[in-house]
Write an enzyme that holds these catalytic residues in place. Sequence first.
Site, PDB file in Angstrom:
ATOM      1  N   LEU A 117       0.868  -1.172   0.000  1.00 33.22           N
ATOM      2  CA  LEU A 117       0.000   0.000   0.000  1.00 33.22           C
ATOM      3  C   LEU A 117       0.903   1.220   0.000  1.00 33.22           C
ATOM      4  O   LEU A 117       1.934   1.235   0.671  1.00 33.22           O
ATOM      5  CB  LEU A 117      -0.903   0.020   1.237  1.00 33.22           C
ATOM      6  CG  LEU A 117      -1.936  -1.113   1.366  1.00 33.22           C
ATOM      7  CD1 LEU A 117      -2.657  -1.011   2.695  1.00 33.22           C
ATOM      8  CD2 LEU A 117      -2.931  -1.075   0.223  1.00 33.22           C
ATOM      9  N   ASP A 118       0.525   2.250  -0.744  1.00 30.15           N
ATOM     10  CA  ASP A 118       1.316   3.478  -0.751  1.00 30.15           C
ATOM     11  C   ASP A 118       1.428   4.028   0.662  1.00 30.15           C
ATOM     12  O   ASP A 118       0.551   3.811   1.510  1.00 30.15           O
ATOM     13  CB  ASP A 118       0.650   4.529  -1.650  1.00 30.15           C
ATOM     14  CG  ASP A 118       0.593   4.095  -3.104  1.00 30.15           C
ATOM     15  OD1 ASP A 118       1.473   3.314  -3.515  1.00 30.15           O
ATOM     16  OD2 ASP A 118      -0.326   4.540  -3.811  1.00 30.15           O
ATOM     17  N   ASN A 119       2.485   4.810   0.915  1.00 29.30           N
ATOM     18  CA  ASN A 119       2.681   5.375   2.245  1.00 29.30           C
ATOM     19  C   ASN A 119       1.445   6.126   2.729  1.00 29.30           C
ATOM     20  O   ASN A 119       1.058   6.055   3.899  1.00 29.30           O
ATOM     21  CB  ASN A 119       3.888   6.321   2.246  1.00 29.30           C
ATOM     22  CG  ASN A 119       5.203   5.587   2.115  1.00 29.30           C
ATOM     23  OD1 ASN A 119       5.234   4.366   1.973  1.00 29.30           O
ATOM     24  ND2 ASN A 119       6.302   6.322   2.154  1.00 29.30           N
ATOM     25  N   THR A 121      -1.643   5.624   2.030  1.00 32.70           N
ATOM     26  CA  THR A 121      -2.840   4.783   2.113  1.00 32.70           C
ATOM     27  C   THR A 121      -2.809   3.960   3.401  1.00 32.70           C
ATOM     28  O   THR A 121      -1.746   3.551   3.868  1.00 32.70           O
ATOM     29  CB  THR A 121      -2.900   3.823   0.901  1.00 32.70           C
ATOM     30  OG1 THR A 121      -2.827   4.574  -0.299  1.00 32.70           O
ATOM     31  CG2 THR A 121      -4.195   3.019   0.906  1.00 32.70           C
ATOM     32  N   ARG A 224      -5.367   5.753  -7.654  1.00 34.48           N
ATOM     33  CA  ARG A 224      -5.099   7.189  -7.649  1.00 34.48           C
ATOM     34  C   ARG A 224      -5.086   7.753  -9.060  1.00 34.48           C
ATOM     35  O   ARG A 224      -5.687   8.797  -9.343  1.00 34.48           O
ATOM     36  CB  ARG A 224      -3.780   7.460  -6.932  1.00 34.48           C
ATOM     37  CG  ARG A 224      -3.767   6.975  -5.491  1.00 34.48           C
ATOM     38  CD  ARG A 224      -2.354   6.906  -4.926  1.00 34.48           C
ATOM     39  NE  ARG A 224      -1.744   8.226  -4.855  1.00 34.48           N
ATOM     40  CZ  ARG A 224      -0.464   8.420  -4.531  1.00 34.48           C
ATOM     41  NH1 ARG A 224       0.328   7.379  -4.277  1.00 34.48           N
ATOM     42  NH2 ARG A 224       0.015   9.648  -4.476  1.00 34.48           N
TER      43      ARG A 224
END
Length: 285
Positions: A117-119, A121, A224
């Site tokens: 997961l992106d930072n 998120t 995104r």
Amino acid sequence: MRTGFAPSRRVAQELVERGLVRINGRRSKKSEVVGVEDRVEVAATNRRSVIEPNADLPLEGLHQDAAVIVVNKPGGVPCHPLHADERDTVMNAVVARFPDVATVGEKPLEGGLLHRLDNGTSGALLIARNRGTFDKLRDAIRAGRIARRYEALVAGAVDEKIEIDQPIAHHAKNARKMIVGDPSSANPKRAGRAATTMVEPIRRIGEFTLLSIAPRTGSRHQIRVHLASVGHPIVGDTLYGGPANDALARGRFWLHLCDVAFDSPAVGHVKVSAPLPSDLKELIG
């Protein structure tokens, strides 16, 4: 049959990127051609000590069995370290409680991490506890057999279901960004990878809309990029044109992986829900 030092192409690439491979005494370059007379040296690595355990970090567990762990990743915290001396990531906290996951996967700095997961998120993060589970669930992710449902707060009004079917490609000049690819391009990098995202509105919240999102594929920044491409960037996601919000920490945006469903080799079918964190709750009332 693979007989080299590295167990896979991915591990071999990482050894090169970390400067652990030398050709004739000098550091090798990515994709460098090696001749029959060249001397190739690979520095010894100790994969068991790469992810430094950090028991001081909080960790919210959502599910645990003999094969899989699911934790609730906080927003603003990286999934895994990029360097061996990093200690403030989710995997540092996981390894402190479950040391067996440190050596499961192909990448030493990721351990048994099954997806990222992106930072910015938050939400459910899956970690395998053994190599057999890692291989099975990685294959399941690639084949779309692991169901994931996100929620996102986006700019503008979304009044009906949307299917976004656009490839995702790397930005030509900004390594931090991804873009919608050009399927007609003969250049694979510009064409990108096929990606599909299903979007359904939950409710309007002022000038924003709360969405339920089910990605059918797993490209980097897929949700995104796709939402921004249809004019509904995520609140706080300024990299993709989303409106800034002072209630969110820097780098945080309103995207959360709420539900995952998968087949655990240990206990069969599992469905896990990750509760919304307080910083996101405050913005939707």
